[in-house]
Design an enzyme around this catalytic site. Structure first.
Site, mmCIF file in Angstrom:
data_model
loop_
_atom_site.group_PDB
_atom_site.id
_atom_site.type_symbol
_atom_site.label_atom_id
_atom_site.label_comp_id
_atom_site.label_asym_id
_atom_site.label_seq_id
_atom_site.Cartn_x
_atom_site.Cartn_y
_atom_site.Cartn_z
ATOM 1 C CG ASP A 73 -29.106 -19.746 -21.214
ATOM 2 O OD1 ASP A 73 -29.306 -20.742 -21.938
ATOM 3 O OD2 ASP A 73 -27.963 -19.359 -20.902
ATOM 4 C CD GLN A 74 -28.237 -22.961 -13.851
ATOM 5 O OE1 GLN A 74 -27.923 -24.109 -14.090
ATOM 6 N NE2 GLN A 74 -28.969 -22.619 -12.798
#
Length: 201
Positions: A73-74
């Protein structure tokens, strides 16, 4: 005889992460993780990225307990405030207007989980990106050209988005695209994936 490699699954439907993982030249499947990505109240961007990366990996691993599963995830971090994917042109304009002239930290987390091996590890890559003092016309022209509405921070550094930037500081070059491959490879080795040996089988 060498021991068979466990199946490898990317718990993500992101085409960017799929392209990055393919660089390792080992077979993998793609499974969409069913995870609510809503931030918790007061949750810091770093905590949000690490929590969601692990949640995605665990959600897919629960369905495929013998496989080694990657979740990632970013979150774009503007002075402690999480910025998600804009989704629309209007929100992307507002994001880039807020980020111009600023340093944004892209918090990119990767988790690797294998239930059968009781393996669960997460690493975080922090990429500092300094945006140019962009004009409204530059923002509009960029967004019309690249339409990066599915990207945290409204820019694709691997494409025309590089023209928006003054500098990038990181220790894992692919992290900004969405999957920190140095860290991913390290976690896969720890989980029992022989990356280079697999190519010889």
């Amino acid at each position: 005889m060498s021991q068979a490699q466990p199946a490898l699954i990317l718990g993500s439907t992101s085409p960017y992460r799929r392209e990055l993982l393919a660089r390792l030249r080992i077979p993998f499947d793609v499974v969409s993780p069913e995870v609510d990505e809503t931030p918790l109240a007061g949750e810091a961007p770093q905590a949000l990225a690490t929590r969601l990366a692990l949640a995605k990996a665990k959600a897919v691993a629960a369905l495929h307990p013998d496989a080694v599963v990657i979740g990632s995830d970013q979150v774009a971090d503007l002075h402690g405030e999480p910025l998600g994917k804009p989704g629309t042109h209007e929100r992307a304009v507002l994001q880039l207007q807020r980020m111009r002239g600023q340093t944004v930290v892209f918090q990119t987390a990767v988790s690797v989980v294998c239930q059968a091996k009781h393996f669960e590890q997460t690493e975080l890559a922090q990429i500092k990106v300094r945006f140019r003092d962009l004009s409204d016309a530059e923002i509009e022209a960029y967004l019309r050209a690249e339409e990066p509405y599915d990207c945290a921070g409204s820019a694709k550094s691997e494409g025309l988005g590089i023209a928006l930037l003054d500098a990038i500081e990181n220790d894992d070059p692919t992290a900004l695209i969405g999957l920190p491959m140095i860290r991913t490879a390290r976690l896969l080795r720890a989980a029992g994936i022989d990356l280079l040996g697999a190519m010889q089988q």
